[in-house]
Design an enzyme around this catalytic site. Sequence first.
Site, mmCIF file in Angstrom:
data_model
loop_
_atom_site.group_PDB
_atom_site.id
_atom_site.type_symbol
_atom_site.label_atom_id
_atom_site.label_comp_id
_atom_site.label_asym_id
_atom_site.label_seq_id
_atom_site.Cartn_x
_atom_site.Cartn_y
_atom_site.Cartn_z
ATOM 1 N N THR A 127 38.250 25.106 -105.147
ATOM 2 C CA THR A 127 39.342 24.660 -106.374
ATOM 3 C C THR A 127 40.573 25.610 -106.447
ATOM 4 O O THR A 127 40.102 26.803 -106.714
ATOM 5 C CB THR A 127 38.529 24.056 -107.481
ATOM 6 N N GLU A 243 27.156 18.336 -101.878
ATOM 7 C CA GLU A 243 27.443 18.792 -103.137
ATOM 8 C C GLU A 243 27.447 17.673 -104.071
ATOM 9 O O GLU A 243 26.838 17.447 -105.085
ATOM 10 C CB GLU A 243 28.911 19.259 -103.264
#
Length: 388
Positions: A127, A243
Amino acid sequence: MTIPFTESEERVALRDSVKALAAKYGHAYVAEQARSGGKTTDLWNDFGKHGFIGVNIPEEYGGGGGGMGDLAAVLEEASAQGAPLLMMVVSPAIVGSIITRCGTEEQKQRWLPGIASGETVAAFAITEPDAGSNSHQITTTATRDGDSWVIKGQKTFISGVDEADVILVVARTADAKTGKLKPALFLMPTDAPGLERQHIPMEFVAPEKQWTLFFDDVRLPADALVGDEDGGLWQLFAGLNPERIMGAAMTCGQARYALEKAVDYAKTRTVWKDQPIGAHQGIAHPLAKVKIELEQARLLMQKAAALYDAGDDFTAGEYANMAKYAGGEIACNALDVAVQTHGGSGLTTELGLGNQLVAARLGRIAPVSREMILNFVAMHSLGLPKSY
């Protein structure tokens, strides 16, 4: 493929073992560590000693030789006892899966045994502040310099960096043919020169902290590259599908914890006449609705894990996204109903539901937002035009 609706005896036994161990720690232990600024190291090490952390890692590298379904079961049961381990989503699931599927033999020998035992903790950095949900727009770059790679850029909301030994960093390398940037994965030790970190204070309290990372020309050896430089996005999704599955497992476990607390209270709390409050439909129906939605989310999560373990990456991605969506919703809904069932006591520090309610809200945002999942399902599952 055929997916059974009952789990194997081995999976059931695994769940029972995890439940028994996690219950020895429970929510009180995790909450105390979080409030005091401590870590759940004792719980993590105990899980590692019993082989739970690396249950998905191949046996030849020190793991249990199981699949993502087994690892998801471990995290779900731990979360259901009030003792979730967020770094299980990252270290064995994301990083362990990517190294297992994409790494060289030398990388597997070097990293997987430690990840499996829990002695090595791996973080994951994708991110970025300006990219948001659009991972195609990340700007962290990796440039060749002789036998080395030089990493430059920034990441944000990276979990557990202060607990990690190594970070799997998603960067971009230049394509000599097109001039465009393409994704590549690099293993970066947390003590690498040029790597700086900054803590991000969060409103909810948890042992795992969030960090912004700065890469100021971090130099890595050639063998820090995981997978093929030209391997494309499939290498990244070898970790992103796990994930999402693990995110669903953790939120389903949170929902189970909240529902159990609420049901126990509804069975014993008496306010009007001699009937417990659970006899009233205003209390009973919201709890029943949570139970139904929880089982729906768990089925999605288990199907996604089974598809991933069977090697059907695309369909696993479809169900992993749906499972992550459903898990985030049910965690928020279950905790909200649990607080309402308890009344004012539902927000006491002792019970811990209030802090978990705020933390569960993150499940609607990370690791991918509800809106991006709806975009994915609309486009890939329903065949609707791309909206972004």
